[in-house]
Write a protein that holds these residues in place. Structure first.
Motif, PDB file in Angstrom:
ATOM      1  N   VAL A  91       0.853  -1.186   0.000  1.00  0.00           N
ATOM      2  CA  VAL A  91       0.000   0.000   0.000  1.00  0.00           C
ATOM      3  C   VAL A  91       0.889   1.236   0.000  1.00  0.00           C
ATOM      4  O   VAL A  91       1.726   1.416   0.896  1.00  0.00           O
ATOM      5  N   ILE A  92       0.712   2.069  -1.015  1.00  0.00           N
ATOM      6  CA  ILE A  92       1.502   3.301  -1.139  1.00  0.00           C
ATOM      7  C   ILE A  92       0.875   4.420  -0.318  1.00  0.00           C
ATOM      8  O   ILE A  92       1.543   5.134   0.422  1.00  0.00           O
ATOM      9  N   ALA A  93      -0.430   4.588  -0.462  1.00  0.00           N
ATOM     10  CA  ALA A  93      -1.164   5.596   0.299  1.00  0.00           C
ATOM     11  C   ALA A  93      -2.641   5.249   0.228  1.00  0.00           C
ATOM     12  O   ALA A  93      -3.102   4.593  -0.715  1.00  0.00           O
ATOM     13  N   HIS A  94      -3.390   5.706   1.232  1.00  0.00           N
ATOM     14  CA  HIS A  94      -4.840   5.520   1.193  1.00  0.00           C
ATOM     15  C   HIS A  94      -5.495   6.525   2.118  1.00  0.00           C
ATOM     16  O   HIS A  94      -4.842   7.132   2.973  1.00  0.00           O
ATOM     17  N   SER A  95      -6.773   6.720   1.927  1.00  0.00           N
ATOM     18  CA  SER A  95      -7.551   7.629   2.759  1.00  0.00           C
ATOM     19  C   SER A  95      -8.918   7.016   3.005  1.00  0.00           C
ATOM     20  O   SER A  95      -9.714   6.873   2.064  1.00  0.00           O
ATOM     21  N   LEU A  96      -9.180   6.663   4.256  1.00  0.00           N
ATOM     22  CA  LEU A  96     -10.509   6.157   4.593  1.00  0.00           C
ATOM     23  C   LEU A  96     -11.533   7.285   4.518  1.00  0.00           C
ATOM     24  O   LEU A  96     -12.684   7.062   4.154  1.00  0.00           O
ATOM     25  N   GLN A  97     -11.097   8.504   4.854  1.00  0.00           N
ATOM     26  CA  GLN A  97     -12.014   9.643   4.815  1.00  0.00           C
ATOM     27  C   GLN A  97     -12.514   9.906   3.403  1.00  0.00           C
ATOM     28  O   GLN A  97     -13.706  10.132   3.180  1.00  0.00           O
ATOM     29  N   HIS A  98     -11.603   9.874   2.434  1.00  0.00           N
ATOM     30  CA  HIS A  98     -11.964  10.154   1.043  1.00  0.00           C
ATOM     31  C   HIS A  98     -12.188   8.886   0.233  1.00  0.00           C
ATOM     32  O   HIS A  98     -12.563   8.960  -0.938  1.00  0.00           O
ATOM     33  N   GLY A  99     -11.937   7.722   0.816  1.00  0.00           N
ATOM     34  CA  GLY A  99     -12.336   6.460   0.216  1.00  0.00           C
ATOM     35  C   GLY A  99     -11.499   5.946  -0.932  1.00  0.00           C
ATOM     36  O   GLY A  99     -12.041   5.378  -1.880  1.00  0.00           O
ATOM     37  N   TRP A 100     -10.164   6.091  -0.876  1.00  0.00           N
ATOM     38  CA  TRP A 100      -9.320   5.616  -1.972  1.00  0.00           C
ATOM     39  C   TRP A 100      -8.069   4.919  -1.456  1.00  0.00           C
ATOM     40  O   TRP A 100      -7.664   5.096  -0.310  1.00  0.00           O
ATOM     41  N   LEU A 101      -7.468   4.142  -2.342  1.00  0.00           N
ATOM     42  CA  LEU A 101      -6.221   3.436  -2.044  1.00  0.00           C
ATOM     43  C   LEU A 101      -5.380   3.347  -3.304  1.00  0.00           C
ATOM     44  O   LEU A 101      -5.908   3.108  -4.399  1.00  0.00           O
ATOM     45  N   VAL A 102      -4.076   3.550  -3.146  1.00  0.00           N
ATOM     46  CA  VAL A 102      -3.114   3.348  -4.225  1.00  0.00           C
ATOM     47  C   VAL A 102      -2.128   2.288  -3.743  1.00  0.00           C
ATOM     48  O   VAL A 102      -1.570   2.403  -2.649  1.00  0.00           O
ATOM     49  N   ALA A 103      -1.922   1.249  -4.550  1.00  0.00           N
ATOM     50  CA  ALA A 103      -1.064   0.153  -4.141  1.00  0.00           C
ATOM     51  C   ALA A 103      -0.219  -0.339  -5.317  1.00  0.00           C
ATOM     52  O   ALA A 103      -0.534  -0.085  -6.484  1.00  0.00           O
TER      53      ALA A 103
END
Length: 233
Positions: free
Chosen positions: A216-228
């Motif tokens: 996982v490179i980055a993610h945001s539960l608040q904004h609902g996305w993930l980059v992996a």
């Protein structure tokens, strides 16, 4: 997702440090959201060779083609990401939809017969007006609607280390993710998930977070996305 500054900066850094030649996206909508966000995050001197973005609504696809015309590498496609009969069977058999009360923390668009709601979505019966209905009639009557585009594109570029962005239709996000994961197997690729708190991709998120072959490179539960990043094991 597209309005989140962390998401955009993550993309800028990813594209600056990694040669990404092919992007495959599900869910173009009008082309003014994630598609433009990614297109403008690429270095001006190193754009991708092709950015495929798939939209199932012919009206939205037509508008998106106009909105995206300044980026010559963006290739809007009209059709179904997965074969319609497979998508419908998946929705009708989905344990989460049939027993949604067991998943109180997962956002589902409606609790009033969600199986029917997402069936209607795949069949293009939601949010129609006279113009959309007329364009749909034209497409269904005179055009050959492609199916299974996600699998075809991923298979074509499986050795090119593509970036796959899944901004899926609500009921088939998990199906699209499995299509990508199983088709690419042990090959390296990049993955972006949208709506990771939603029915779309809460299972995809859990799978990525627990598998040793994803970073996982980055993610945001608040904004609902993930980059992996998917790694070769």
């Amino acid at each position: 997702m597209s309005k989140d500054t962390l998401f955009r900066q993550t993309l800028v850094d990813l594209f600056a440090n990694n040669p990404i030649d092919y992007v495959i996206e599900t869910g173009t909508w009008l082309g003014t959201g994630s598609t433009q966000t990614l297109a403008t995050a690429f270095p001006a001197n190193r754009p991708p060779k092709a950015y495929y973005t798939i939209e199932g609504n012919l009206t939205f696809h037509t508008i998106a083609r106009f909105n995206l015309r300044k980026w010559s590498f963006v290739k809007p496609l009209w059709g179904d990401t997965v074969a319609k009969d497979k998508a419908l069977a998946f929705i009708r058999q989905d344990e989460v939809l049939k027993n949604h009360e067991k998943y109180p923390d997962v956002f589902i668009d409606t609790l009033d017969n969600p199986v029917q709601f997402y069936t209607n979505e795949v069949e293009g019966k939601l949010g129609k007006n006279l113009i959309i209905s007329a364009v749909d009639w034209f497409g269904n009557s005179f055009l050959n609607r492609p199916q299974d585009l996600l699998h075809q594109l991923v298979l074509r570029h499986r050795d090119d280390r593509p970036l796959v962005l899944l901004d899926s239709a609500g009921g088939i996000g998990w199906l699209e993710y499995q299509t990508v994961r199983d088709t690419l197997g042990n090959r390296p690729y990049w993955l972006i998930l949208d709506d990771i708190h939603h029915l779309k991709h809460f299972r995809s998120l859990a799978d990525v977070q627990t598998r040793p072959d994803f970073r996982v490179i980055a993610h945001s539960l608040q904004h609902g996305w993930l980059v992996a990043e998917h790694l070769v094991q």
